[in-house]
Scaffold this motif. Structure first.
Motif, PDB file in Angstrom:
ATOM      1  N   GLY A  94      21.389 -69.492 -85.810  1.00 48.61           N
ATOM      2  CA  GLY A  94      22.651 -69.263 -86.506  1.00 48.61           C
ATOM      3  C   GLY A  94      23.471 -68.124 -85.933  1.00 48.61           C
ATOM      4  O   GLY A  94      24.506 -67.753 -86.501  1.00 48.61           O
ATOM      5  N   LYS A  95      23.041 -67.570 -84.801  1.00 44.78           N
ATOM      6  CA  LYS A  95      23.738 -66.436 -84.202  1.00 44.78           C
ATOM      7  C   LYS A  95      24.042 -66.690 -82.734  1.00 44.78           C
ATOM      8  O   LYS A  95      23.260 -67.337 -82.036  1.00 44.78           O
ATOM      9  CB  LYS A  95      22.895 -65.167 -84.298  1.00 44.78           C
ATOM     10  CG  LYS A  95      22.628 -64.681 -85.703  1.00 44.78           C
ATOM     11  CD  LYS A  95      21.784 -63.407 -85.683  1.00 44.78           C
ATOM     12  CE  LYS A  95      21.516 -62.892 -87.079  1.00 44.78           C
ATOM     13  NZ  LYS A  95      20.687 -61.647 -87.060  1.00 44.78           N
ATOM     14  N   LEU A  96      25.167 -66.171 -82.285  1.00 46.08           N
ATOM     15  CA  LEU A  96      25.471 -66.119 -80.862  1.00 46.08           C
ATOM     16  C   LEU A  96      25.250 -64.676 -80.431  1.00 46.08           C
ATOM     17  O   LEU A  96      26.011 -63.776 -80.791  1.00 46.08           O
ATOM     18  CB  LEU A  96      26.916 -66.536 -80.588  1.00 46.08           C
ATOM     19  CG  LEU A  96      27.292 -66.627 -79.102  1.00 46.08           C
ATOM     20  CD1 LEU A  96      26.551 -67.794 -78.438  1.00 46.08           C
ATOM     21  CD2 LEU A  96      28.800 -66.787 -78.925  1.00 46.08           C
ATOM     22  N   ALA A 144      34.728 -62.853 -77.837  1.00 46.01           N
ATOM     23  CA  ALA A 144      33.408 -63.362 -78.215  1.00 46.01           C
ATOM     24  C   ALA A 144      33.411 -63.834 -79.667  1.00 46.01           C
ATOM     25  O   ALA A 144      32.768 -64.839 -80.004  1.00 46.01           O
ATOM     26  CB  ALA A 144      32.348 -62.283 -78.015  1.00 46.01           C
ATOM     27  N   GLN A 145      34.143 -63.125 -80.531  1.00 44.32           N
ATOM     28  CA  GLN A 145      34.237 -63.526 -81.939  1.00 44.32           C
ATOM     29  C   GLN A 145      34.886 -64.898 -82.080  1.00 44.32           C
ATOM     30  O   GLN A 145      34.428 -65.748 -82.857  1.00 44.32           O
ATOM     31  CB  GLN A 145      35.034 -62.492 -82.731  1.00 44.32           C
ATOM     32  CG  GLN A 145      35.183 -62.800 -84.212  1.00 44.32           C
ATOM     33  CD  GLN A 145      33.869 -62.685 -84.952  1.00 44.32           C
ATOM     34  OE1 GLN A 145      33.367 -61.593 -85.166  1.00 44.32           O
ATOM     35  NE2 GLN A 145      33.290 -63.817 -85.353  1.00 44.32           N
ATOM     36  N   LEU A 161      28.877 -70.009 -85.385  1.00 47.90           N
ATOM     37  CA  LEU A 161      27.773 -69.065 -85.315  1.00 47.90           C
ATOM     38  C   LEU A 161      28.225 -67.657 -85.712  1.00 47.90           C
ATOM     39  O   LEU A 161      29.395 -67.305 -85.557  1.00 47.90           O
ATOM     40  CB  LEU A 161      27.211 -69.026 -83.894  1.00 47.90           C
ATOM     41  CG  LEU A 161      26.641 -70.348 -83.358  1.00 47.90           C
ATOM     42  CD1 LEU A 161      26.361 -70.231 -81.863  1.00 47.90           C
ATOM     43  CD2 LEU A 161      25.376 -70.734 -84.118  1.00 47.90           C
ATOM     44  N   GLU A 162      27.288 -66.871 -86.192  1.00 49.08           N
ATOM     45  CA  GLU A 162      27.548 -65.458 -86.470  1.00 49.08           C
ATOM     46  C   GLU A 162      27.511 -64.688 -85.156  1.00 49.08           C
ATOM     47  O   GLU A 162      26.615 -64.897 -84.331  1.00 49.08           O
ATOM     48  CB  GLU A 162      26.489 -64.909 -87.420  1.00 49.08           C
ATOM     49  CG  GLU A 162      26.623 -63.420 -87.729  1.00 49.08           C
ATOM     50  CD  GLU A 162      25.464 -62.884 -88.540  1.00 49.08           C
ATOM     51  OE1 GLU A 162      25.324 -61.635 -88.606  1.00 49.08           O
ATOM     52  OE2 GLU A 162      24.690 -63.698 -89.090  1.00 49.08           O
ATOM     53  N   LEU A 163      28.466 -63.806 -84.956  1.00 50.46           N
ATOM     54  CA  LEU A 163      28.497 -63.006 -83.735  1.00 50.46           C
ATOM     55  C   LEU A 163      27.529 -61.841 -83.847  1.00 50.46           C
ATOM     56  O   LEU A 163      27.596 -61.046 -84.783  1.00 50.46           O
ATOM     57  CB  LEU A 163      29.907 -62.477 -83.475  1.00 50.46           C
ATOM     58  CG  LEU A 163      30.064 -61.572 -82.248  1.00 50.46           C
ATOM     59  CD1 LEU A 163      29.727 -62.320 -80.965  1.00 50.46           C
ATOM     60  CD2 LEU A 163      31.483 -60.994 -82.185  1.00 50.46           C
ATOM     61  N   ASP A 164      26.615 -61.741 -82.888  1.00 53.61           N
ATOM     62  CA  ASP A 164      25.636 -60.650 -82.846  1.00 53.61           C
ATOM     63  C   ASP A 164      25.850 -59.894 -81.536  1.00 53.61           C
ATOM     64  O   ASP A 164      25.355 -60.307 -80.489  1.00 53.61           O
ATOM     65  CB  ASP A 164      24.223 -61.217 -82.920  1.00 53.61           C
ATOM     66  CG  ASP A 164      23.147 -60.122 -82.877  1.00 53.61           C
ATOM     67  OD1 ASP A 164      23.495 -58.939 -83.060  1.00 53.61           O
ATOM     68  OD2 ASP A 164      21.974 -60.468 -82.639  1.00 53.61           O
ATOM     69  N   LEU A 165      26.610 -58.798 -81.587  1.00 55.68           N
ATOM     70  CA  LEU A 165      26.903 -58.011 -80.392  1.00 55.68           C
ATOM     71  C   LEU A 165      25.734 -57.098 -80.048  1.00 55.68           C
ATOM     72  O   LEU A 165      25.209 -56.395 -80.913  1.00 55.68           O
ATOM     73  CB  LEU A 165      28.161 -57.165 -80.605  1.00 55.68           C
ATOM     74  CG  LEU A 165      29.485 -57.914 -80.714  1.00 55.68           C
ATOM     75  CD1 LEU A 165      30.604 -56.947 -81.083  1.00 55.68           C
ATOM     76  CD2 LEU A 165      29.823 -58.640 -79.414  1.00 55.68           C
TER      77      LEU A 165
END
Length: 316
Positions: free
Chosen positions: A66-68, A98-99, A107-111
């Motif tokens: 669920g995350k990028l 990226a967002q 997907l949720e953005l995971d920086l």
């Protein structure tokens, strides 16, 4: 990680001034009576809608998570990626793009901030799904990574504002100068080729001095220890506008004498680059991409279409 302090932002000719989505005046913004840049953790980012047909093309493991997971520079390079005024949150044009991609992919953005050198390792190992960090497409890198382009690559020459240097756009302009560049970067390769050309022409090559970070080269410029710095034009234009102590005296293509593109970088063959490119094309078409570039004064680096593995800079 060292935070880059941004006291006041005055965007002039070197960095095009455009409206921002968060134009209201707040204590968390810099304001010179013109463009305001929100430096708070609450970025009010431009957002996009999920496109189910594209999201379905994301590899199962990423969709299940669920995350990028996105690798970005953690060393502080505004307006590309740098720390907000909470000294923790990563903001800038790279996180914003990226967002948009994460949104389209559902997907949720995971920086994940990291060093430039480590970025390639975490993407290659699969620890990060993709890297958004002003990465130039090269034919050598395409042996190991896949790419989805999203900006034109432009390099700039920065000198002290009091410098007598008024223009640098070809090798002869740096003959005999003491210049600096980031180690292991594409611009270093351009600079080395320029020095080779100077030698062939019977001119004195530039002396190259390396520094660990932006603060060091900026101090060297202001003290006269180096004559010029060669780096990504967005960061140099931003610094010149913020500090008022330097100026950009030349802009060259990312390949020196050939065009280059900045792209999202993924592990080769992991099936991520294609949906990322499709997501980018959705936001290019919708105008969301333009809003992000305008927000950070980078409209001049827009591309009409994202490509998977576009032609890269030639091999050394």
């Amino acid at each position: 990680m060292r935070r880059i302090l941004v006291p006041v932002l005055a965007l002039g000719l070197a960095l095009a001034a455009c409206g921002t989505p968060d134009a209201e005046k707040t204590a968390a913004s810099t304001d010179t009576g013109g463009v305001q840049i929100n430096l708070s953790p609450d970025q009010k980012r431009v957002r996009a809608d999920k496109v189910a047909a594209i999201a379905a093309k994301v590899p199962d493991a990423i969709r299940a998570d669920g995350k990028l997971t996105v690798g970005v520079s953690g060393q502080g390079s505004p307006p590309l990626a740098f720390r907000a005024n909470d000294d923790r949150t990563i903001i800038g044009v790279e996180p914003d793009i990226a967002q948009l991609v994460a949104d389209v992919l559902g997907l949720e953005l995971d920086l994940q901030p990291t060093s430039w050198e480590n970025l390639f390792l975490v993407v290659r190992s699969g620890q990060n799904d993709v890297g958004f960090s002003n990465i130039t497409v090269t034919e050598e890198r395409k042996d190991i990574y896949d790419f989805a382009s999203y900006r034109v690559d432009s390099l700039g020459w920065e000198v002290a504002k009091k410098s007598k240097i008024t223009k640098i756009d070809k090798p002869a302009d740096i003959a005999g100068l003491n210049v600096s560049v980031g180690s292991g970067t594409n611009q270093e390769q351009v600079l080395l080729r320029w020095n080779d050309q100077l030698k062939k022409d019977g001119l004195e090559p530039a002396k190259i001095t390396y520094f660990q970070g932006a603060t060091e080269y900026q101090l060297a410029l202001s003290s006269g220890r180096i004559d010029a710095y060669f780096g990504p034009n967005p960061a140099l234009a931003y610094h010149a506008a913020v500090s008022g102590e330097t100026k950009v005296v030349g802009i060259v293509p990312g390949g020196g004498d050939v065009p280059a593109q900045i792209a999202a970088m993924t592990k080769k063959g992991n099936a991520v680059a294609a949906p990322v490119a499709e997501a980018l094309n959705v936001v290019i078409k919708s105008g969301k991409y333009k809003q992000v570039l305008d927000r950070w004064g980078l409209s001049g680096e827009a591309i009409p279409t994202s490509e998977v593995n576009p032609p890269g800079l030639p091999r050394k």
